[in-house]
Enzyme design. Structure first.
Site, PDB file in Angstrom:
ATOM      1  N   SER A 192     -31.711  63.033  39.059  1.00 24.88           N
ATOM      2  CA  SER A 192     -32.440  62.603  37.876  1.00 24.88           C
ATOM      3  C   SER A 192     -32.022  61.188  37.451  1.00 24.88           C
ATOM      4  CB  SER A 192     -32.207  63.631  36.767  1.00 24.88           C
ATOM      5  OG  SER A 192     -33.145  63.490  35.762  1.00 24.88           O
ATOM      6  N   ASP A 389     -41.310  69.880  40.553  1.00 24.21           N
ATOM      7  CA  ASP A 389     -40.789  69.077  39.452  1.00 24.21           C
ATOM      8  C   ASP A 389     -41.955  68.301  38.845  1.00 24.21           C
ATOM      9  OD1 ASP A 389     -39.328  67.488  37.770  1.00 24.21           O
ATOM     10  OD2 ASP A 389     -38.227  66.428  39.346  1.00 24.21           O
ATOM     11  N   HIS A 458     -36.694  70.467  39.492  1.00 22.47           N
ATOM     12  CA  HIS A 458     -35.997  69.194  39.382  1.00 22.47           C
ATOM     13  C   HIS A 458     -34.565  69.263  39.935  1.00 22.47           C
ATOM     14  CE1 HIS A 458     -35.449  65.306  37.426  1.00 22.47           C
ATOM     15  NE2 HIS A 458     -34.397  65.742  36.764  1.00 22.47           N
TER      16      HIS A 458
END
Ligand SMILES: *[C@@H]1O[C@H](CO)[C@@H](O)[C@H](O)[C@H]1NC(C)=O
Ligand SMILES: *[C@@H]1O[C@H](CO)[C@@H](O)[C@H](O)[C@H]1NC(C)=O
Ligand SMILES: *[C@@H]1O[C@H](CO)[C@@H](O)[C@H](O)[C@H]1NC(C)=O
Ligand SMILES: *[C@@H]1O[C@H](CO)[C@@H](O)[C@H](O)[C@H]1NC(C)=O
Ligand SMILES: *[C@@H]1O[C@H](CO)[C@@H](O)[C@H](O)[C@H]1NC(C)=O
Ligand SMILES: *[C@@H]1O[C@H](CO)[C@@H](O)[C@H](O)[C@H]1NC(C)=O
Ligand SMILES: *[C@@H]1O[C@H](CO)[C@@H](O)[C@H](O)[C@H]1NC(C)=O
Ligand SMILES: *[C@@H]1O[C@H](CO)[C@@H](O)[C@H](O)[C@H]1NC(C)=O
Ligand SMILES: *[C@@H]1O[C@H](CO)[C@@H](O)[C@H](O)[C@H]1NC(C)=O
Length: 512
Positions: A192, A389, A458
């Site tokens: 991320s 995601d 994610h």
């Protein structure tokens, strides 16, 4: 701040003898196994030793580890780390860092949900051992950074990822000195927003030209933030935009495009979407009406929303017991891992870790930025992306890469199309939590590898731990590519339990 705990040495010695005794006989038939001696216990490291059998609510020994705070400089700024040496002899010259994103999230998420020795998943009664821990392969260290995140201490004052990197490098030198981790290959991994940190940190390390502390040998990023943020979020929805028409009607055109790609309409020059073109939020809100448990981090989630031992109670809109406290904020837990007892641990802090909540650095993945430099210096940059995601999307990330020039050429010459095969676990428990066979598609060119991960949100190592375990083998250079069939290289089950590898796997699909 740290409790003196010399007796832990004794405990660790005992526990390694016990483990050694369960190993199979060696060739001579003798049961003499030398217990693994820790090379990390010194008078300087004693205050950091974690009693692996004394983690609150964890009813098994997590193994040898060290944690605590180390300073950045002579001010109040300190970062928190949790270091776990591996028992795998092939990892002796390696150290692998894991960073969560945010900005402002604690990397203990990774420790407790992804690649650490313990998993306490949402909805679960109690923690369980993680059969997919990366510690089986390499020496791992989880670090809470920048200042302001997790258990880190001091007043945040960074305005850019360059400044984050300066503070990280100062801390890293102290960590390397404390544990004698000098002259090791350094791998940096994370997910991320760490896509921004990892690249700025890796580039700053390479700029030091100091292989004693900073021998960056590769990086791996999951669902990274590294392009213009809204580009990775919006494009699949703006279906009339010329760029997207190009992707959908003629994907090949994108892979032969030369020169800068135009920004999608609706994005300002800063890469941020204008409010009238914010299709993403419209779709998000519509989804929330249909499914109030809709989760942009994993679009398959349905109600009910399971409780989460790491989340703060407010997250549940009153649906948590009145005195619930997030695991790492509990005094007993803080004491067990040498975290300051008065600290206020949050999974992701709402306080700014960047001054005014603004990272003034350019996205790390644009031409001339740190992604290009790190690929060219290491030829070992690995990007993986969950297909479920919705906060950062596969095609948005690929667009950013098609706009990047590295090792003299722009973009990949073809989309990810080679099958990524994860072996089947030979351990029953591991098999229940990690998928196998074709779990994605990959492309690798000029030192950059990109791979999709199917059925993953994610946080890829949380959703597809076997895929992440295989991909770590690739990063560390244990396998040549992601199509190779066959067992995991470090099949610790075999080593530990002395039983034959299950042959019931890896049939080519054509067999059927
Ligand atoms: C580690 O914790 C276990 C469980 O609480 C305890 O029995 C043991 O004595 C501890 N070891 C040391 C060295 O403190
Ligand atoms: C942040 O604080 C450190 C001291 O801890 C100082 O050296 C640095 O210059 C400060 N950075 C900024 C951007 O103010
Ligand atoms: C640095 O890492 C490379 C591999 O990435 C290795 O070949 C080299 O020997 C390492 N240097 C030192 C000083 O350890
Ligand atoms: C991503 O782009 C490819 C073409 O390169 C297309 O086939 C695929 O449908 C796109 N995926 C999504 C989720 O839009
Ligand atoms: C491509 O990169 C150029 C700068 O090299 C930038 O101006 C442009 O906005 C980028 N386009 C996309 C789609 O990221
Ligand atoms: C976390 O711990 C701090 C310090 O003990 C306390 O002030 C705070 O209320 C706790 N937070 C939660 C959500 O329990
Ligand atoms: C942060 O915001 C304040 C108030 O708007 C402003 O005075 C200050 O210059 C900003 N700082 C940075 C580093 O942008
Ligand atoms: C993967 O590596 C093996 C050698 O280890 C090689 O035989 C095979 O051709 C490679 N596959 C691809 C798709 O690159
Ligand atoms: C990791 O090691 C533990 C303990 O040796 C073992 O139980 C587990 O199955 C191993 N996992 C993998 C993926 O090798």
């Amino acid at each position: 701040m740290f409790s003196r705990a010399t007796i832990f040495v004794f405990h660790l010695y005992l526990s390694s003898i016990t483990e050694a005794a369960t190993l199979p006989n060696d060739e001579s038939g003798s049961r003499q196994f030398s217990p693994r001696k820790s090379t990390f216990i010194t008078t300087k490291t004693l205050p950091f030793i974690v009693n692996g059998s004394a983690l609150p609510d964890v009813n098994f020994d997590i193994g040898e580890s060290f944690s605590g705070l180390l300073p950045i400089d002579d001010t109040d700024k300190e970062l928190f780390f949790w270091f776990m040496p591996s028992r795998n002899p092939s990892s002796n010259n390696e150290i692998t860092i894991w960073l969560n994103g945010g900005p402002g999230c604690s990397s203990l998420y990774g420790f407790f949900r992804e690649q650490g020795p313990v998993l306490w998943r949402p909805g679960n009664f109690a923690p369980t051992a993680n059969p997919w821990t990366w510690v089986n392969q390499t020496n791992m260290v989880w670090i809470d950074q920048p200042v302001g995140a997790g258990f880190s201490q001091g007043t945040p004052n960074v305005t850019s990822s360059e400044e984050v990197a300066i503070q990280f490098l100062a801390f890293w030198k102290n960590l390397v000195d404390l544990f004698g981790l000098d002259h090791r290959k350094v791998f940096i991994t994370g997910e991320s927003y760490a896509g921004q940190y990892i690249l700025y940190i890796a580039a700053a390390m390479l700029d030091q030209h100091n292989e004693k502390y900073f021998n960056v040998s590769g990086i791996m990023m999951y669902d990274p933030s590294f392009g213009w943020y809204d580009l990775a979020m919006q494009p699949i929805f703006i279906i009339e935009a010329p760029l997207v028409v190009m992707i959908h009607s003629s994907p090949t055109a994108l892979y032969f495009h030369r020169g800068p790609l135009p920004l999608v309409p609706g994005l300002g020059p800063d890469g941020k979407v204008t409010s009238e073109c914010d299709i993403y939020n419209e779709i998000y809100l519509a989804n929330m009406e249909l499914n109030p448990c809709f989760d942009i981090y994993e679009i398959g989630k349905l109600c009910p929303k399971p409780w989460d031992v790491l989340e703060s109670p407010e997250y549940y809109n009153g649906n948590m017991p009145p005195n619930f406290e997030p695991y790492f904020n509990r005094t007993k837990v803080k004491a067990a891992i040498h975290a300051p007892l008065d600290s206020h641990w949050e999974l992701c802090t709402s306080r700014p870790v960047f001054t005014n909540y603004t990272d003034l650095s350019s996205p790390s993945g644009i031409t001339g930025g740190p992604l290009q430099r790190v690929i060219e210096a290491t030829n070992n940059v690995v990007i993986r992306h969950g297909t479920m995601d919705m906060i950062l999307m596969v095609n948005g990330s690929l667009l950013t890469l098609q706009n990047l020039t590295w090792n003299g050429v722009q973009g990949f010459s073809s989309p990810p199309s080679k099958p990524f095969i994860a072996p089947k676990a030979t351990d029953r428990i591991a098999g229940f939590s990690g998928g196998s066979r074709v779990l994605g598609l990959w492309v690798q060119e000029r030192g950059l590898s990109f791979c999709t991960v199917e059925l993953s949100g994610h946080e890829v190592p949380a959703y597809q731990p076997s895929a992440a375990f295989r991909q770590l083998e690739y990063l560390l250079g244990r396998i040549d590519n992601l199509t190779i069939a066959g067992d995991f290289v470090e099949d610790t089950w075999l080593i530990e339990k002395g039983r034959p590898v299950d042959q019931m796997h890896d049939h080519p699909i054509e067999d059927c």
